[in-house]
Write a protein that holds these residues in place. Structure first.
Motif, PDB file in Angstrom:
ATOM      1  N   MET A 213     -63.740   1.365  15.033  1.00 35.40           N
ATOM      2  CA  MET A 213     -64.767   2.427  14.886  1.00 35.40           C
ATOM      3  C   MET A 213     -64.483   3.285  13.735  1.00 35.40           C
ATOM      4  O   MET A 213     -63.192   3.329  13.517  1.00 35.40           O
ATOM      5  N   PRO A 214     -65.432   3.482  12.640  1.00 40.09           N
ATOM      6  CA  PRO A 214     -65.204   3.971  11.260  1.00 40.09           C
ATOM      7  C   PRO A 214     -64.583   5.592  11.706  1.00 40.09           C
ATOM      8  O   PRO A 214     -64.901   6.170  12.806  1.00 40.09           O
ATOM      9  N   LEU A 215     -63.520   5.772  10.804  1.00 41.45           N
ATOM     10  CA  LEU A 215     -62.871   7.291  11.085  1.00 41.45           C
ATOM     11  C   LEU A 215     -63.961   8.252  10.867  1.00 41.45           C
ATOM     12  O   LEU A 215     -63.897   9.434  11.590  1.00 41.45           O
ATOM     13  N   LEU A 216     -64.999   8.187  10.032  1.00 41.65           N
ATOM     14  CA  LEU A 216     -65.880   9.402   9.813  1.00 41.65           C
ATOM     15  C   LEU A 216     -66.795   9.426  11.128  1.00 41.65           C
ATOM     16  O   LEU A 216     -66.938  10.699  11.398  1.00 41.65           O
ATOM     17  N   LEU A 217     -67.036   8.362  11.647  1.00 40.29           N
ATOM     18  CA  LEU A 217     -67.889   8.563  12.863  1.00 40.29           C
ATOM     19  C   LEU A 217     -66.980   9.138  14.278  1.00 40.29           C
ATOM     20  O   LEU A 217     -67.567   9.976  14.885  1.00 40.29           O
TER      21      LEU A 217
ATOM     22  N   LEU B  60     -61.855  14.430   6.303  1.00 40.92           N
ATOM     23  CA  LEU B  60     -62.230  14.097   8.067  1.00 40.92           C
ATOM     24  C   LEU B  60     -62.006  15.291   8.461  1.00 40.92           C
ATOM     25  O   LEU B  60     -63.040  15.639   9.564  1.00 40.92           O
TER      26      LEU B  60
END
Length: 270
Positions: free
Chosen positions: A1-5, A221
């Motif tokens: 899963m993308p860190l931004l998400l 983030l």
């Protein structure tokens, strides 16, 4: 899963749960388990973004804080009692938190503690709602010193992840004769020095990793989670105060029990 998400999801979870009596820390810990990412890597992130939700309280209640500041300048007794009660309510958790920091951090790594605390906290809310009828204290400045101390001691229970800082303080205030809206608002105000202190300690502890992004969870983030939690909390706090002014806390209690039971079954079975 993308860190931004992940940052967006955790920001939303924090904004929604910080001021509800359901435990934001508990939800963030369970979210790390459910999403399957490294909880230790995101531990500092989870604490620091809480300051975004706290900023929402400053924005929503700026008139109250401004009036208190003006009152302090004029040496108004009500303003001084307002500040006195916040300081008295803050001190127990500040002192105990400093003394038990290592033990508290150890508990943060155990999601089963969160699940059990959610269930027991839900039951406690149902019991308090049923037993407490009298509420004669209206207004934070009107709270006697012993009431502020009692709420401060109740807040110490929130060092156990899953208990809920807002839940402990609101229920503690209700048990001591404070009416619902005042109990909720005192809990909101008490969160400011409490979470600013916790966030500052966590940031100083992990500042190099955060600024450099050494763990993959860098300043960018953290900023995303901070802003998201701030915006979401603005909406949630307004709705929460309006709701509990007319209704009780039972729906939150049942939510805690259901989520805690489901989480416990999942954690044991996996």
């Amino acid at each position: 899963m993308p860190l931004l998400l992940i940052a967006l999801i955790l920001g939303i979870v924090e904004g929604v749960t910080e001021f509800l009596p359901v435990s934001s820390t508990g939800h963030l810990i369970l979210a790390t388990e459910l999403l399957g990412f490294d909880a230790d890597k995101w531990a500092a992130f989870n604490v620091i973004i809480q300051l975004g939700a706290i900023l929402a309280i400053v924005v929503l209640y700026w008139r109250t804080f401004w009036a208190v500041i003006e009152g302090l300048i004029r040496r108004d007794a009500m303003s001084w009692r307002f500040v006195r009660n916040l300081l008295i309510g803050f001190l127990p958790s500040a002192i105990l938190g400093f003394l038990l920091l290592k033990y508290v951090e150890a508990l943060l790594g155990d999601p089963k503690v969160v699940a059990v605390a959610l269930i027991l906290g839900g039951i406690a809310i149902l019991v308090i709602e049923r037993l407490v009828k009298k509420a004669d204290v209206v207004g934070v400045a009107e709270m006697p010193m012993r009431t502020a101390i009692g709420v401060g001691i109740a807040q110490c229970l929130a060092m156990i992840p899953g208990v809920s800082r807002s839940g402990a303080t609101i229920m503690g205030a209700l048990s001591l004769g404070v009416e619902r809206r005042t109990a909720a608002e005192f809990s909101f105000f008490l969160a400011i020095p409490t979470m600013v202190g916790a966030t500052t300690l966590e940031f100083l502890k992990h500042r190099h990793d955060i600024m450099a992004g050494a763990s993959g969870v860098g300043f960018g983030l953290v900023a995303v989670g901070f802003v998201v939690s701030f915006v979401v909390a603005l909406v949630v706090v307004r709705a929460f105060v309006n709701y509990i002014s007319r209704h009780g806390f039972a729906p939150f209690a049942w939510y805690r029990i259901i989520v805690g039971a489901a989480a416990l079954v999942w954690l044991i079975a996996r």
